[in-house]
Write an enzyme that holds these catalytic residues in place. Structure first.
Site, short mmCIF file in Angstrom:
data_model
loop_
_atom_site.label_atom_id
_atom_site.label_comp_id
_atom_site.label_asym_id
_atom_site.label_seq_id
_atom_site.Cartn_x
_atom_site.Cartn_y
_atom_site.Cartn_z
CB CYS A 380 1.82 16.74 -25.05
SG CYS A 380 1.69 17.84 -25.52
CG HIS A 513 6.08 18.26 -26.95
ND1 HIS A 513 5.88 17.25 -26.49
CD2 HIS A 513 5.09 18.49 -26.66
CE1 HIS A 513 4.69 16.39 -27.13
NE2 HIS A 513 3.73 17.24 -27.20
CD GLU A 515 9.06 14.61 -25.50
OE1 GLU A 515 9.24 15.55 -24.89
OE2 GLU A 515 8.16 14.99 -26.83
N1 GLN Z 1 -3.84 15.25 -29.48
C1 GLN Z 1 -3.28 16.47 -28.11
C2 GLN Z 1 -3.52 17.79 -28.28
O1 GLN Z 1 -3.97 18.14 -29.25
C3 GLN Z 1 -2.06 16.39 -27.53
C4 GLN Z 1 -0.85 16.57 -28.76
C5 GLN Z 1 0.61 16.44 -27.78
O2 GLN Z 1 0.39 15.31 -27.42
N2 GLN Z 1 1.26 16.94 -28.49
O3 GLN Z 1 -3.71 19.01 -27.41
#
Ligand code: GLN
Length: 543
Positions: A380, A513, A515
């Site tokens: 992410c 994600h 995970e």
């Molecule tokens: N801050 C980034 C976004 O909002 C990544 C968010 C995250 O890593 N979950 O896109």
């Protein structure tokens, strides 16, 4: 009708109610029953989505896009059942719901009160959205005696009265401390905690005693006598060496047996503990290890990356390796110290994150991994950092950044205003922060003959998202010309989901994600593959 099991906690927090509930769910499932697990959280936040990981640990995301308590992650990993939005409720959610109804005039001018309006709503949530489950396990967050948890305890007391005592079971988890000075196991805190529970009208049926040491028969008798439960229902849980041992240990202590006995039902199948035994053996006996650096803002608090830590361990299990996590606080990672700090690591991972603080350290770490061909996994925010690094150093966009950090003319990562989900247009906003991100499970299409498609062995995947910003698709060609491939895209080809480097052994960034979907019994392919890559460059690390 479903049978309800309510799990409360006493004496102190962090006793492992979540793990106990998850283990019980596994055991009942393994005995042939259909189980659902829910978490009732007494805090006022509508959901943990806006809470700092320092306060509350990781925010777990479900397929249907709920931002929930991290215990739901335990539930999923142990039971294999995907949690839903309806499985986590908070005081905030209940109150906002009741207040909304009040504004709409649904209470017909009555005085709206904690009892019955709030408690009724809690009871409705407990019964809501079920699918013929045999058991619904509801864990009540917090500790008995907290002012905040009172409406929940009152609601479950009423619930049991209405559903019938024979259909509801109360489990109370307490701490039974060992006093070194007098070499004694103390039962008094448990007695007090049960007294507190009984004063609200709840008599526990089973008491799980968390203890450092095995509880002698005399002390068990004492708990049985003072707390009014059968001696066989005083169940001890002595600290386990690895969490994967928990289902084995609860089964040994006959927790599942006592639960079935209470409800006067028989086991449909023999419990299968083999998978947990295998994993426990593996985790405890594996000597070889691999050093993986996690570079993030919340590394000081272990629970902040709970699912990630677990998924890495699962990747280790798949490769017969112990994963040694080296947690590096990105704020203090000076670009000129990178080489030294990352000297002994065989893999670098940058997890999800929010905000500008600590980003330069992360970008410098990406640079180090890219140039030195060290396996790199960006998740992410980690993928966004990888893209910014590449734009700055390979595309020569020196001021490349993300619009998350303020207005800029070189935002290779920008705020998403709209996107589609199953053909439906969704809109983002940066005003109302709770629940307005791109959340939950989305499909991605993978490019043929890429590393990622080989890892998944598929060209279509579903993964969970939680972000507001997105890599700008307009740069796709420029990146690909220089060797960073956009190897996964949203079905409408507008959102980059995965990037990978052509001439690097393992350099992958994913906008989702993974995970959240890794399970000890089924490690996620991305984590297995990442650890495998790290293993191949490992400098023979022994534990
Ligand atoms: N801050 C980034 C976004 O909002 C990544 C968010 C995250 O890593 N979950 O896109």
């Amino acid at each position: 009708m479903a049978r309800y099991i309510f799990v409360t906690g006493g004496v102190v927090s962090s006793l492992g109610k979540g793990l106990s509930s998850a283990s019980l769910a596994y055991l009942l499932q393994s005995r042939g029953y259909k189980v659902r697990i829910r978490k009732l959280d007494p805090y006022l936040n509508v959901d943990p989505g806006t809470m700092s990981p320092f306060q509350h640990g990781e925010v777990f995301v479900t397929d249907d896009g709920a931002e929930t308590d991290l215990d739901l992650g335990h539930y999923e990993r142990f039971s294999g059942i995907s949690a839903k939005k309806s499985d986590n409720i908070t005081t905030g959610k209940i109150y906002s719901d009741v207040l909304k109804r009040e504004r709409q005039g649904n209470y017909l001018g009555k005085t709206v009160q904690v009892i019955p309006h709030i408690t009724n709503r809690i009871k409705e949530f407990i019964k809501n959205d079920l699918a013929k489950e045999d058991f619904v396990i509801c864990e009540i967050g917090g500790t008995v005696g907290d002012i905040e948890s009172l409406p929940f305890l009152e609601a479950i007391r009423q619930f049991s009265n209405e559903a019938g005592r024979k259909n509801t079971l109360f489990i109370h988890l307490t701490l039974v401390p060992y006093m070194k000075a007098s070499d004694e196991i103390k039962t008094k805190p448990t007695q007090h905690s049960v007294k507190e529970l009984r004063s609200i009208g709840i008599q526990p049926d089973i008491i799980i005693c968390r203890s450092e040491r095995s509880i002698p028969l005399d002390q068990r008798k004492k708990i049985s006598l003072f707390c009014n439960v059968a001696i066989d229902d005083v169940i001890e849980t002595v600290d386990v060496k690895t969490i994967y041992e928990a289902p084995i240990s609860f089964n040994k202590e006959k927790l599942d047996e006592r639960v079935l006995k209470y409800f006067k039902i028989k086991s449909k199948k023999k419990v299968n503990l083999l998978p947990w035994k295998k994993i426990t053996q593996l985790v405890l006996n594996t000597k070889n290890k691999v050093n993986i650096a996690i570079i993030g803002k919340y590394v000081e608090l272990k629970d902040a990356y709970k699912s990630l830590d677990e998924a890495l361990t699962h990747g280790g299990i798949a490769n017969n390796l112990k994963v040694n996590l080296i947690r590096i606080e990105s704020d203090f990672l000076k670009p000129n110290e990178i080489k030294n700090r990352l000297k002994g690591v065989s893999g670098i991972l940058i997890p999800g994150g929010f905000g500008k603080r600590g980003t330069e350290g992360k970008i410098a770490a990406v640079n180090y991994a890219r140039k030195n061909k060290i396996p790199f996994f960006g998740i992410c925010f980690g993928m966004q950092m990888a893209v910014i690094e590449f734009a700055r150093n390979k595309l020569n966009i020196k001021n490349a950044t993300s619009s998350e950090f303020g207005p800029s003319k070189a935002s290779v990562v920008g705020l998403m205003s709209e996107w589609t989900k199953n053909g439906k247009l969704m809109k983002g906003t940066d005003k109302d922060l709770g629940g307005t991100m791109r959340l939950g499970s989305y499909e991605a299409r993978l490019k043929k003959d890429t590393k990622i498609s080989k890892i998944y062995n598929s060209l279509k995947i579903q993964e969970r998202h939680r972000h507001r910003y997105e890599v700008n698709i307009n740069y796709k060609e420029d990146f690909e010309n220089k060797g960073m491939i956009f190897s996964g895209l949203s079905p409408d080809n507008k959102l980059p989901e995965i990037v990978e480097l052509k001439d690097h052994p393992w350099f992958i960034g994913v906008q989702f994600h993974p995970e959240f979907k890794s399970r000890p019994l089924i490690p996620h392919p991305l984590f297995s593959s990442f650890i495998k890559a790290a293993k191949s460059i490992r400098k023979n690390e022994k534990s």
